[in-house]
Scaffold this motif. Structure first.
Motif, mmCIF file in Angstrom:
data_model
loop_
_atom_site.group_PDB
_atom_site.id
_atom_site.type_symbol
_atom_site.label_atom_id
_atom_site.label_comp_id
_atom_site.label_asym_id
_atom_site.label_seq_id
_atom_site.Cartn_x
_atom_site.Cartn_y
_atom_site.Cartn_z
ATOM 1 N N ALA A 135 1.077 -0.502 0.458
ATOM 2 C CA ALA A 135 -0.013 -0.187 0.197
ATOM 3 C C ALA A 135 0.485 1.513 0.365
ATOM 4 C CB ALA A 135 -1.254 0.171 1.029
ATOM 5 N N ALA A 136 2.657 1.550 0.161
ATOM 6 C CA ALA A 136 3.428 2.145 0.149
ATOM 7 C C ALA A 136 4.455 2.300 -0.153
ATOM 8 C CB ALA A 136 3.034 2.783 1.626
ATOM 9 N N PRO A 137 5.358 2.793 -0.379
ATOM 10 C CA PRO A 137 7.065 2.513 -0.511
ATOM 11 C C PRO A 137 7.449 1.721 0.532
ATOM 12 C CG PRO A 137 6.099 4.995 -1.532
ATOM 13 C CD PRO A 137 5.434 4.348 -0.656
ATOM 14 N N PRO A 138 7.971 1.717 0.663
ATOM 15 C CA PRO A 138 8.785 0.178 1.769
ATOM 16 C C PRO A 138 9.624 1.853 3.062
ATOM 17 C CG PRO A 138 10.598 0.040 0.209
ATOM 18 C CD PRO A 138 9.066 0.933 -0.038
ATOM 19 N N ALA A 139 9.770 1.460 4.239
ATOM 20 C CA ALA A 139 10.392 2.368 4.607
ATOM 21 C C ALA A 139 11.758 2.091 5.173
ATOM 22 C CB ALA A 139 8.841 2.325 6.506
ATOM 23 N N ARG A 140 12.284 2.712 5.236
ATOM 24 C CA ARG A 140 14.059 2.608 4.996
ATOM 25 C C ARG A 140 14.331 3.237 6.424
ATOM 26 N NH1 ARG A 140 15.329 0.768 -0.679
ATOM 27 N NH2 ARG A 140 13.219 0.707 -1.279
ATOM 28 N N THR A 141 15.566 3.020 7.080
ATOM 29 C CA THR A 141 16.537 3.203 7.747
ATOM 30 C C THR A 141 17.715 4.401 7.194
ATOM 31 O OG1 THR A 141 18.358 3.211 9.165
ATOM 32 C CG2 THR A 141 18.051 1.986 7.380
ATOM 33 N N PRO A 142 17.757 5.879 7.688
ATOM 34 C CA PRO A 142 17.941 6.406 6.881
ATOM 35 C C PRO A 142 19.971 6.510 7.347
ATOM 36 C CG PRO A 142 17.925 7.627 9.193
ATOM 37 C CD PRO A 142 16.616 6.226 8.526
ATOM 38 N N TRP A 143 20.162 5.851 8.158
ATOM 39 C CA TRP A 143 21.715 5.176 8.154
ATOM 40 C C TRP A 143 21.987 4.451 6.789
ATOM 41 C CZ3 TRP A 143 24.099 7.357 11.793
ATOM 42 C CH2 TRP A 143 23.408 7.868 12.237
ATOM 43 N N ASN A 144 21.583 3.432 5.847
ATOM 44 C CA ASN A 144 21.699 3.025 4.475
ATOM 45 C C ASN A 144 20.347 3.035 4.296
ATOM 46 O OD1 ASN A 144 22.107 1.706 2.440
ATOM 47 N ND2 ASN A 144 23.934 0.651 3.891
ATOM 48 N N LEU A 145 20.003 3.339 2.875
ATOM 49 C CA LEU A 145 18.569 3.316 2.473
ATOM 50 C C LEU A 145 18.229 1.596 1.686
ATOM 51 C CD1 LEU A 145 18.038 7.391 0.671
ATOM 52 C CD2 LEU A 145 17.615 6.776 3.016
ATOM 53 N N ALA A 146 19.518 1.455 1.474
ATOM 54 C CA ALA A 146 19.022 -0.324 0.827
ATOM 55 C C ALA A 146 18.085 -1.035 1.934
ATOM 56 C CB ALA A 146 19.771 -0.694 0.030
ATOM 57 N N GLY A 148 15.621 -1.626 5.689
ATOM 58 C CA GLY A 148 14.449 -1.895 6.031
ATOM 59 C C GLY A 148 14.525 -0.511 7.184
ATOM 60 N N ALA A 149 13.936 -0.367 8.138
ATOM 61 C CA ALA A 149 13.371 0.402 9.098
ATOM 62 C C ALA A 149 12.299 0.220 10.297
ATOM 63 C CB ALA A 149 12.835 1.851 8.847
ATOM 64 N N GLY A 150 12.577 -1.612 9.623
ATOM 65 C CA GLY A 150 12.223 -2.605 11.074
ATOM 66 C C GLY A 150 10.816 -2.042 11.111
ATOM 67 N N GLY A 151 10.207 -2.813 12.027
ATOM 68 C CA GLY A 151 8.309 -2.683 11.864
ATOM 69 C C GLY A 151 7.976 -2.878 13.651
ATOM 70 N N SER A 152 6.272 -3.037 13.778
ATOM 71 C CA SER A 152 5.713 -2.398 12.680
ATOM 72 C C SER A 152 5.919 -0.381 12.828
ATOM 73 C CB SER A 152 4.403 -2.742 13.255
ATOM 74 O OG SER A 152 4.118 -1.966 13.997
ATOM 75 N N SER A 153 6.598 -0.171 13.915
ATOM 76 C CA SER A 153 6.299 1.706 13.577
ATOM 77 C C SER A 153 7.609 2.100 12.883
ATOM 78 C CB SER A 153 6.684 1.952 15.440
ATOM 79 O OG SER A 153 5.250 0.843 16.041
ATOM 80 N N THR A 390 21.394 -7.655 12.086
ATOM 81 C CA THR A 390 21.758 -5.884 11.548
ATOM 82 C C THR A 390 20.799 -5.570 10.785
ATOM 83 O OG1 THR A 390 22.887 -6.971 9.382
ATOM 84 C CG2 THR A 390 24.315 -6.461 11.190
ATOM 85 N N PRO A 391 20.490 -4.649 10.279
ATOM 86 C CA PRO A 391 19.080 -4.312 10.064
ATOM 87 C C PRO A 391 19.258 -4.851 8.621
ATOM 88 C CG PRO A 391 20.274 -2.155 10.424
ATOM 89 C CD PRO A 391 21.792 -2.873 10.364
ATOM 90 N N ARG A 392 18.193 -5.382 7.858
ATOM 91 C CA ARG A 392 17.368 -6.255 6.784
ATOM 92 C C ARG A 392 17.226 -4.818 5.594
ATOM 93 N NH1 ARG A 392 19.839 -10.071 7.701
ATOM 94 N NH2 ARG A 392 21.647 -8.533 8.080
ATOM 95 N N PRO A 393 17.944 -5.613 5.148
ATOM 96 C CA PRO A 393 17.746 -5.479 2.958
ATOM 97 C C PRO A 393 16.302 -4.936 3.176
ATOM 98 C CG PRO A 393 19.606 -6.541 3.305
ATOM 99 C CD PRO A 393 19.353 -7.232 4.552
ATOM 100 N N VAL A 394 15.565 -4.160 2.158
ATOM 101 C CA VAL A 394 14.784 -3.942 1.984
ATOM 102 C C VAL A 394 14.557 -5.100 1.091
ATOM 103 C CG1 VAL A 394 13.151 -2.863 0.679
ATOM 104 C CG2 VAL A 394 14.499 -1.539 2.148
ATOM 105 N N GLY A 395 13.363 -5.802 0.769
ATOM 106 C CA GLY A 395 13.448 -6.871 0.162
ATOM 107 C C GLY A 395 13.792 -8.644 0.573
#
Length: 476
Positions: A135-146, A148-153, A390-395
């Motif tokens: 329903a929306a673009p993925p939320a990304r961590t600003p430390w590395n836009l590749a 994800g920012a985690g969830g659900s917040s 570590t933070p997981r890649p988008v996708g």
């Protein structure tokens, strides 16, 4: 005065009180940053600029400056209802839904004098620990836009980390505040069940989901949490509000003082260890080691501890997670077709559950709660890694195989859900930064009603490490 977004939320509140900036000017500053940086970040799904301007004028002209959040911007997670603003729950099923009434937490933050700038991104119905919906673009961590920012917040954490908000409320039913806080290098606090009257968890299945703050500093988290706890007009004695004995002072005081010496447990076991392959990444271990060294230097007692294995936890939690999807209002085949594959899988599993299976799962988790609290009772707080990886890649997460997806979420977040089941408070602290600039955190688990202890410990470590001075690059 420095650019407002360079200040902590508490410093921004003080600037508002001193008339160095007005609520309207502060809202405009953040609205400009949202317009510039959100497209790359995916933090906001709705921006209510005109309503925010009206609200800022109302706060400035009509509300007393003593209101705990007077003039401070925030945003509503898109699982909460705000009258007149689209509520999509991260789902195509609710693409056109606009509620007539606001949820109680939204009203509480308005009563506290906050200025909402819109809605933050969330996975479909908040069911996943990553924010990548259809329903929306993925939320990304600003430390590395590749990544994800985690969830659900996830949208809330991405916004705070990128300085699009001073802080943000989130909700946490299995780690949904702490996971994105860890991925975005922030402080995230899951309160005790019942501590926040308007998002207590008492009315949720299994008592899992509660509301809490995401912020850059421990004091900022306490500032927002105090506002979330504050009695609303007409509700001075909310029956869901937990009050620890003698703990009547604002939590902000504990976060600012940072006093005390405590006995801490150090734990790397989780409730998932017997059923899933859990491996703690070197970066996660490095964060834990850094926190242990820091607390030792601060003269806290430290002792290793481990959970007694409990074979009932995994099947019981899986049952509750699936049952939580059973009430999604998808009544026709066309409705179900609008849901994402993971949600469809959960919906089918949840609706196939029998009453006996659900009752047995709830009883097993209740027994786990008592055992977990008893095992940790000798400590003032227990230290764990925040995430195992570590933070997981988008996708990265499997979008079609529910079992594989669940296993991936467990492998990333094994230390969070057991805190929701036990109803305990927990705080994530962003103590470490890897060689390639990624944030890695630790989690402190408190006693029932022990938020003040967690905030005091966090403040002490924050003064030593000064993670608040780390600034991610502006999103491209």
């Amino acid at each position: 005065m420095a650019d407002p977004h360079e200040l902590t939320a508490l410093e921004q509140w003080q600037a508002l009180q001193n008339r160095e900036i007005s609520p309207g000017e502060l809202a405009e500053h953040y609205l400009a940053r949202i317009e510039k940086y959100n497209p790359a970040l995916g933090a906001f799904v709705t921006v209510t600029a005109d309503a925010a301007r009206v609200r800022a004028r109302y706060v400035e002209e009509r509300m007393p400056r003593t209101a705990p959040l007077w003039g401070l911007p925030f945003a509503d997670k898109d699982l909460y209802l705000r009258a007149g603003v689209p509520a999509r729950f991260g789902s195509r099923l609710f693409a056109d839904y606009v509620p007539d009434e606001s949820d109680e937490l939204v009203q509480a933050l308005d009563d506290a004098g906050g200025v909402s700038l819109g809605k933050t991104n969330t996975p479909e119905f908040g069911l996943a620990s990553y924010t990548e919906s259809l329903a929306a673009p993925p939320a990304r961590t600003p430390w590395n836009l590749a990544l994800g920012a985690g969830g659900s917040s996830g949208g809330a954490a991405a916004a705070v980390a990128a300085r699009l908000l001073p802080f943000a409320p989130g909700s946490d039913g299995g780690g949904s505040i702490r996971i994105p806080a860890a991925a975005c290098g922030l402080v995230g606090l899951k309160p005790s069940r019942g501590r926040v009257p308007s998002a207590s968890g008492v009315d949720k299945l299994g008592g899992l989901a509660v509301g809490g703050p995401i912020a850059r500093t421990v004091a900022d988290a306490a500032l927002l949490l105090d506002a979330m706890i504050a009695p609303r007009d007409g509700h001075p004695d909310h029956h869901y509000a937990l009050r620890a004995p003698g703990d009547e002072a604002p939590l902000l005081a504990a976060a600012v003082r940072g006093d005390g010496r405590f006995q801490l447990g150090v734990m790397t076991t989780s409730a998932w260890d017997n059923d899933y392959s859990i491996s703690i990444a070197p970066e996660a271990q490095a964060a834990l080691d850094l926190a242990v060294a820091g607390f030792a230097a601060l003269q806290h007692g430290l002792e290793e501890t481990a959970l007694v294995p409990d074979a009932s936890y995994v099947p019981a939690f899986r049952t509750i997670w699936q049952a939580g999807a059973a009430t999604i209002p998808a009544e026709t085949d066309a409705d179900v077709a609008l849901l994402e594959p993971l949600t469809q899988w959960l919906l089918a599993r949840g609706r196939a559950l029998g009453a006996r299976e659900l009752a047995e799962a709830l009883a097993a988790l209740s027994a786990f709660e008592r055992s977990f609290i008893r095992q940790l009772s000798k400590f003032d707080a227990v230290l764990t890694p925040a995430m195992a990886l570590t933070p997981r890649p988008v996708g990265w997460y499997d979008a079609h195989d529910g079992e594989a997806n669940f296993a991936q979420q467990v492998q990333y977040t094994p230390f969070t859900s057991m805190i929701n089941v036990s109803g305990l408070p927990a705080i994530v602290l962003p103590v470490h930064q890897t060689d390639d600039g990624l944030p890695m955190g630790v989690q402190l688990i408190g006693r029932p009603g022990g938020e003040a202890t967690l905030l005091a410990l966090g403040a002490q470590l924050e003064r030593r490490i000064r993670w608040q001075d780390r600034v991610p690059p502006d999103p491209a």
